[in-house]
Design a protein around this motif. Sequence first.
Motif, PDB file in Angstrom:
ATOM      1  N   PHE A 278      50.609  36.532  48.468  1.00  0.00           N
ATOM      2  CA  PHE A 278      49.295  37.062  48.143  1.00  0.00           C
ATOM      3  C   PHE A 278      49.425  38.176  47.122  1.00  0.00           C
ATOM      4  CE2 PHE A 278      50.691  40.079  51.297  1.00  0.00           C
ATOM      5  CZ  PHE A 278      50.049  41.276  50.992  1.00  0.00           C
ATOM      6  N   GLN A 279      48.357  38.362  46.370  1.00  0.00           N
ATOM      7  CA  GLN A 279      48.320  39.446  45.390  1.00  0.00           C
ATOM      8  C   GLN A 279      47.541  40.605  45.979  1.00  0.00           C
ATOM      9  OE1 GLN A 279      46.045  38.851  41.838  1.00  0.00           O
ATOM     10  NE2 GLN A 279      47.341  40.158  40.603  1.00  0.00           N
ATOM     11  N   TYR A 280      48.014  41.820  45.752  1.00  0.00           N
ATOM     12  CA  TYR A 280      47.371  42.976  46.375  1.00  0.00           C
ATOM     13  C   TYR A 280      47.175  44.111  45.382  1.00  0.00           C
ATOM     14  CZ  TYR A 280      51.918  45.316  46.236  1.00  0.00           C
ATOM     15  OH  TYR A 280      53.087  45.899  45.791  1.00  0.00           O
ATOM     16  N   ILE A 281      46.311  45.005  45.780  1.00  0.00           N
ATOM     17  CA  ILE A 281      46.261  46.345  45.215  1.00  0.00           C
ATOM     18  C   ILE A 281      46.436  47.290  46.389  1.00  0.00           C
ATOM     19  CG2 ILE A 281      44.840  45.789  43.208  1.00  0.00           C
ATOM     20  CD1 ILE A 281      42.425  46.741  44.791  1.00  0.00           C
ATOM     21  N   GLY A 282      46.797  48.519  46.102  1.00  0.00           N
ATOM     22  CA  GLY A 282      47.122  49.457  47.172  1.00  0.00           C
ATOM     23  C   GLY A 282      46.085  49.550  48.266  1.00  0.00           C
ATOM     24  N   GLU A 283      44.812  49.607  47.874  1.00  0.00           N
ATOM     25  CA  GLU A 283      43.743  49.741  48.852  1.00  0.00           C
ATOM     26  C   GLU A 283      43.647  48.525  49.761  1.00  0.00           C
ATOM     27  OE1 GLU A 283      41.078  52.389  49.699  1.00  0.00           O
ATOM     28  OE2 GLU A 283      43.129  52.935  49.270  1.00  0.00           O
ATOM     29  N   LEU A 284      43.942  47.348  49.220  1.00  0.00           N
ATOM     30  CA  LEU A 284      43.854  46.141  50.026  1.00  0.00           C
ATOM     31  C   LEU A 284      44.764  46.240  51.244  1.00  0.00           C
ATOM     32  CD1 LEU A 284      43.701  42.512  48.768  1.00  0.00           C
ATOM     33  CD2 LEU A 284      45.356  43.109  50.511  1.00  0.00           C
ATOM     34  N   CYS A 285      45.986  46.699  51.027  1.00  0.00           N
ATOM     35  CA  CYS A 285      46.933  46.821  52.132  1.00  0.00           C
ATOM     36  C   CYS A 285      46.487  47.890  53.134  1.00  0.00           C
ATOM     37  CB  CYS A 285      48.331  47.141  51.596  1.00  0.00           C
ATOM     38  SG  CYS A 285      49.019  45.811  50.583  1.00  0.00           S
ATOM     39  N   ARG A 286      45.890  48.951  52.643  1.00  0.00           N
ATOM     40  CA  ARG A 286      45.388  49.992  53.556  1.00  0.00           C
ATOM     41  C   ARG A 286      44.236  49.447  54.400  1.00  0.00           C
ATOM     42  NH1 ARG A 286      45.827  55.523  53.772  1.00  0.00           N
ATOM     43  NH2 ARG A 286      46.760  55.675  51.703  1.00  0.00           N
TER      44      ARG A 286
END
Length: 570
Positions: free
Chosen positions: A259-267
């Motif tokens: 999956f592709q993420y940005i920092g906020e997505l993981c938070r």
Amino acid sequence: MTLCLGCLSVLVALALSVYVLQKLCFPYFWRDLLFLQKVVRYGVKLEVFKLTSSVRTVLDRFLQQVQRIPDKPFVIYDGNVHTYRDIDRRSNRLANVFLEKANLRKGDCVALLMNNEPDFLCVWFGLAKVGCSVAFLNTNIKSKSLLHCFNSCGAKTLIVGSDLVEDLDGILNSLLSDNIQVWAMRSWTKHTEVHSLLDKLESASEKPVPAALHAATSLKTPTLYIFTSGTTGATLVLKKKFSASQFWNDCRKHDVTIFQYIGELCRYLCNQTKTELDKVHKVRMGVGNGLHQDVWQEFQSRFGKIKMCEVYGSTEGNLCFMNHIGKIGSVGRSNFFYRLLFKYDLVKYDIVKDEPVKDQYGFCRRVDKGEMGLLLSKVSAISPFFGYAGSKELTEKKLMRNVFVKGDAYFNTGDLMAEDHEGFIFFRDRVGDTFRWKGENVSTTEVTEILGLVDFIQEVNVYGVQVPGHEGRGGMASIIVRSGFIFDGKKLFEHVVRDLPGYARPLFIRLQEVMETTSTFKQQKFHLVQSGFNPSKVVDPLYVLDYKQKSYIPLTDTIYQSISAGEHKL
């Protein structure tokens, strides 16, 4: 025989010594070397393309897959499966409509305003088959910001998704007065000047258009103008909007592996309620950027040892880092081999003056290992900087010249970074006119211009402040109220909601009598950023964006504590 055994013993001892020395002094040598081989291999391919004038585009790769695996799922959306053949045929229909009805021709630039949906790909590929370059517009932006992005790419045609047609209400007249043709993914439209697409697809041919229309012969031929981030893959699971509560269910349902993420997505995922199924999935890798160390550790502890491949770079930049080792907190890795190919430096930066520190001769000064500095990347034949479409001024603004010697040129990333003694690169902060919030880049200049249209605002200074428990920086605006007017929280709320996307709306307002400036009359942000939005430390009146009351309301100590505790939704 004795001599041979002696020589063998010496060779074994030498090999063992070299192995131990490598493990102790160069623990990442082989992994770095393998990674560099991949970089060089791709670089060689690009040079071959350049010499042979034979360029393979994303469309070429897609068409290759259509021939190889036509019935394999390409996109899974809202429970429906679209194969490679499905997307190919629909994009052929669109390509024929674009040629016959819209009179588009090879070399034209077309702007695309659509949300995540299969037809986004169909329209994109249809335009590419005709030989048009495509500008992906951010669906969050509105009004003048949207018009600015459209004008900057030089497009003469706009294609808009069925659910976004109403977003054009404020700018449609401007587009039409400039002879821009607007097409909507609808069977009919209430706007007589807006053309419909879906009704014309029914009679359109599925026959492929001539391949010569989309043949690319140069790496410099524009294919895409990108204002937001995007991705392509094999089978792609696509959703209209990200849902933290459904993310892992979707991963399990569709056997997602990457999956592709940005920092906020993981938070956001870490903030969900824990369940017994947290580690029940097939995800093995995440690729993206902006993942902070604390979230990284919590994410892997909770959801399993998923390899997080953190990368650093920008669409227009000439430098890219990748944390191929997987060290938590690092955005990438450098080494002796990497520096041979890509010349970059971290230079001392004065945050108060908002400029690089120069020596007595007017040259920049490099930082020491572990020290934070401004990242600059040398412009060369190996790492060129192509600049921005249609704006020589913006292109030149991103370059720094005479950095270390007369005549050199470096790309200014605008990012403050640090490199440790092992060669790992760490992102520290952004400088200048941009900060990041909710995974989006916010231009302080753009927000300043929008706020400046409010009648009671005389001067405004926009910046980002750290918010406990949140990635990036939340928007804050220091405002001077015009003489004879009073601050109107409701009017300001209506203005920002109408003209700014959610991530760019200032969360906090600070009223000041005088705006602090530097010696060169630039607005001073450093002290404003440092003082933040704590009402017990800031003597100026503070306000906070409140969606329930549809206004900017006074920021009290109680509200501040609620924000700090994560109880007040921003």
